[in-house]
Design an enzyme around this catalytic site. Structure first.
Site, PDB file in Angstrom:
ATOM      1  N   HIS A 191     -13.309  41.006  30.219  1.00  0.00           N
ATOM      2  CA  HIS A 191     -13.781  39.953  31.115  1.00  0.00           C
ATOM      3  C   HIS A 191     -12.616  39.495  31.988  1.00  0.00           C
ATOM      4  O   HIS A 191     -11.809  38.671  31.563  1.00  0.00           O
ATOM      5  CB  HIS A 191     -14.324  38.769  30.307  1.00  0.00           C
ATOM      6  CG  HIS A 191     -15.637  39.035  29.669  1.00  0.00           C
ATOM      7  ND1 HIS A 191     -16.845  38.863  30.331  1.00  0.00           N
ATOM      8  CD2 HIS A 191     -15.952  39.484  28.431  1.00  0.00           C
ATOM      9  CE1 HIS A 191     -17.838  39.183  29.522  1.00  0.00           C
ATOM     10  NE2 HIS A 191     -17.328  39.571  28.361  1.00  0.00           N
ATOM     11  N   GLU A 236     -12.631  37.515  34.419  1.00  0.00           N
ATOM     12  CA  GLU A 236     -12.765  36.092  34.739  1.00  0.00           C
ATOM     13  C   GLU A 236     -12.303  35.193  33.594  1.00  0.00           C
ATOM     14  O   GLU A 236     -12.127  33.984  33.781  1.00  0.00           O
ATOM     15  CB  GLU A 236     -14.216  35.774  35.115  1.00  0.00           C
ATOM     16  CG  GLU A 236     -15.203  35.696  33.962  1.00  0.00           C
ATOM     17  CD  GLU A 236     -15.678  37.030  33.398  1.00  0.00           C
ATOM     18  OE1 GLU A 236     -16.571  37.015  32.529  1.00  0.00           O
ATOM     19  OE2 GLU A 236     -15.161  38.082  33.829  1.00  0.00           O
ATOM     20  N   CYS A 265     -18.268  44.187  31.484  1.00  0.00           N
ATOM     21  CA  CYS A 265     -18.745  44.160  30.098  1.00  0.00           C
ATOM     22  C   CYS A 265     -20.079  44.911  29.985  1.00  0.00           C
ATOM     23  O   CYS A 265     -20.129  46.114  30.207  1.00  0.00           O
ATOM     24  CB  CYS A 265     -18.823  42.714  29.593  1.00  0.00           C
ATOM     25  SG  CYS A 265     -19.016  42.575  27.795  1.00  0.00           S
TER      26      CYS A 265
END
Length: 196
Positions: free
Chosen positions: A175, A177, A77
């Protein structure tokens, strides 16, 4: 496998640590230059505003350290955006790893882009076993235009670079994650398959 997550006060690092744990990898959150240099893999996260994040990097010398790293580095990001030459947000000079500028979305669509979007034109081992048009989670108002280091594309009113690769440096706008099993596959690919 030593994995360092760069700690400079900008990023939701807990979710990255948890995602790595689910994959069976331990990581260390650190701002120590020697620890970062000694790591096998480095993750450069970022959530927030570009100019203040860059000031935090400069205050600790991380702005000089990151471009000098020789092991695989993954910017996530804002981390990816700071690896570029310049970001319109806060008129911020970046680290200059990727020779491209980060610009603000100029679209009739709602900005920031928040939510799930497809990624396509996948061109790297970073996306090994990831299918074209898989969905990833994104939150951003600024984007990287398509250019020579693009390894994946997304579309939000226009096509833009959603992932970059140059030498030992990788970047993703999404993202991983927070993108479920497919995002975790990208993290695992970075750890296992990046060989620069």
């Amino acid at each position: 496998m030593k994995i360092a997550i760069i700690d400079y006060g900008a990023g939701n690092v807990k979710s990255i640590e948890f995602a790595l744990q689910r994959l069976g990898f331990e990581s260390e959150l650190t701002s120590d230059a020697n620890t970062i240099k000694a790591a096998d893999r480095v993750i450069f996260p970022g959530v927030g505003e570009a100019s203040s994040a860059m000031h935090m990097l400069q205050s600790t010398g991380l702005d000089r350290l990151i471009p000098s790293l020789k092991q695989p580095v993954l910017g996530i990001c804002l981390g990816m955006q700071l690896m570029c030459n310049h970001c319109e947000e806060g008129d911020t000079k970046g680290l200059g790893i990727f020779d491209v500028n980060v610009v603000k979305f100029n679209t009739d669509l709602k900005v920031p882009q928040v939510g799930w979007n497809t990624i396509f034109n996948l061109k790297s081992d970073l996306f090994k076993t990831v299918e074209e048009n898989s969905y990833m989670y994104l939150v951003h108002s600024y984007y990287v235009p398509i250019h020579k280091n693009s390894i994946a594309t997304s579309d939000y009113g226009l096509d833009y670079s959603v992932a970059l690769h140059k030498d030992n440096f990788y970047g993703v706008q999404f993202h991983p994650e927070k993108s479920g099993k497919i995002g975790e596959q990208v993290l695992e690919n970075f750890i296992v398959n990046s060989n620069k």
